[in-house]
Design a protein around this motif. Structure first.
Motif, short mmCIF file in Angstrom:
data_model
loop_
_atom_site.label_atom_id
_atom_site.label_comp_id
_atom_site.label_asym_id
_atom_site.label_seq_id
_atom_site.Cartn_x
_atom_site.Cartn_y
_atom_site.Cartn_z
N LYS A 1 0.83 -1.20 0.00
CA LYS A 1 0.00 0.00 0.00
C LYS A 1 0.87 1.25 0.00
N ASP A 2 1.93 1.25 0.83
CA ASP A 2 2.82 2.42 0.90
C ASP A 2 3.68 2.54 -0.36
N ILE A 3 4.13 1.40 -0.87
CA ILE A 3 4.93 1.43 -2.10
C ILE A 3 4.12 2.03 -3.25
N ASN A 4 2.84 1.71 -3.31
CA ASN A 4 1.98 2.23 -4.38
C ASN A 4 1.73 3.73 -4.26
N ARG A 5 2.06 4.31 -3.09
CA ARG A 5 1.88 5.76 -2.93
C ARG A 5 3.04 6.56 -3.47
N LEU A 6 4.15 5.87 -3.82
CA LEU A 6 5.30 6.57 -4.39
C LEU A 6 4.93 7.18 -5.74
N PRO A 7 5.52 8.31 -6.10
CA PRO A 7 5.21 8.96 -7.39
C PRO A 7 5.93 8.27 -8.54
N ILE A 8 5.50 7.02 -8.84
CA ILE A 8 6.16 6.24 -9.88
C ILE A 8 5.23 6.00 -11.05
#
Length: 237
Positions: A230-237
């Motif tokens: 969930k937190d990884i998916n919040r990165l601006p990638i």
């Protein structure tokens, strides 16, 4: 960073009997997956016995020198396995994924022969259930994992590699987002802003573990972080 194979090799370490001090592995089935396992274990310094019923595949392993020993035998014959000394190995990998009957009988033979740690390749959920019924300690789905990795690379091209720790947490190698370009690790505040921990940064595939907090990150380089999906998916990638 090539994280994709870690889930398989983690299964080899999950049993005390398969600790690194035991450097004896047998791989039965020398298709693409089996040869890859042999090659990687051999490169890591482990002694590997390669086994297959196909003389050409055995010869190929010997030619490529990816195993210490290679034998042609029928793994559905328990007497052949015993005579070859396969039951003396601490860990055996059954890499026969496409021949259900041969895979099941081989796994059963190995467990009846007393192999303490057995990893088997499955081609379906039914195959997995049968392997576990006859004693497989761990079952892997290399094709499934490869398919998942491909789908992720197509939908998230900035993620270079990924290792799922469990269904909710992962380690990922990602390209430094444009938003992070020129900023120091301290300025990014990854832990407070995203709940992520930075493990390493890389440039030209050379990794620096636990980088200096004052190091600046630049677009085109990569970073390795650990955290919840969930937190990884919040990165601006």
């Amino acid at each position: 960073m090539n994280l994709s194979g870690l889930s398989f090799f983690r299964s080899l370490r999950s049993d005390p009997k398969s600790h690194a001090s035991n450097k004896l592995f047998a791989v039965i089935g020398l298709g693409r997956f089996g040869r890859a396992v042999c090659s990687t274990l051999h490169q890591l310094g482990y002694e590997v016995m390669a086994v297959d019923n196909d003389e050409k595949l055995v010869a190929q392993v010997l030619t490529e020198r990816i195993a210490a020993h290679a034998l042609q035998l029928d793994s559905t014959e328990i007497s052949a396995l015993k005579e070859a000394g396969i039951f003396e190995f601490d860990t055996v990998i059954v890499a026969i994924g496409n021949y259900l009957e041969e895979s099941i009988i081989t796994t059963l033979n190995l467990k009846e022969g007393g192999v303490p740690h057995l990893v088997a390749k499955a081609s379906s959920e039914t195959h997995e259930k049968l392997l576990k019924k006859v004693g497989a300690d761990h079952v892997v789905f290399p094709e499934h994992e490869t398919g998942c990795a491909l789908a992720r690379s197509l939908t998230k091209p900035s993620i270079l590699d990924r290792f799922d720790l469990d269904p909710e947490n992962s380690i990922v190698e990602i390209l430094v987002p444009e938003e992070f370009d020129g900023k120091t690790i301290t300025e990014l505040k990854l832990r407070s802003r995203y709940g992520l921990n930075l493990l390493a940064v890389s440039q030209d595939r050379k990794f620096e573990i636990n980088p200096d907090p004052n190091r600046r990150l630049y677009k085109g380089s990569a970073m390795v972080v650990i955290g919840t999906n969930k937190d990884i998916n919040r990165l601006p990638i």
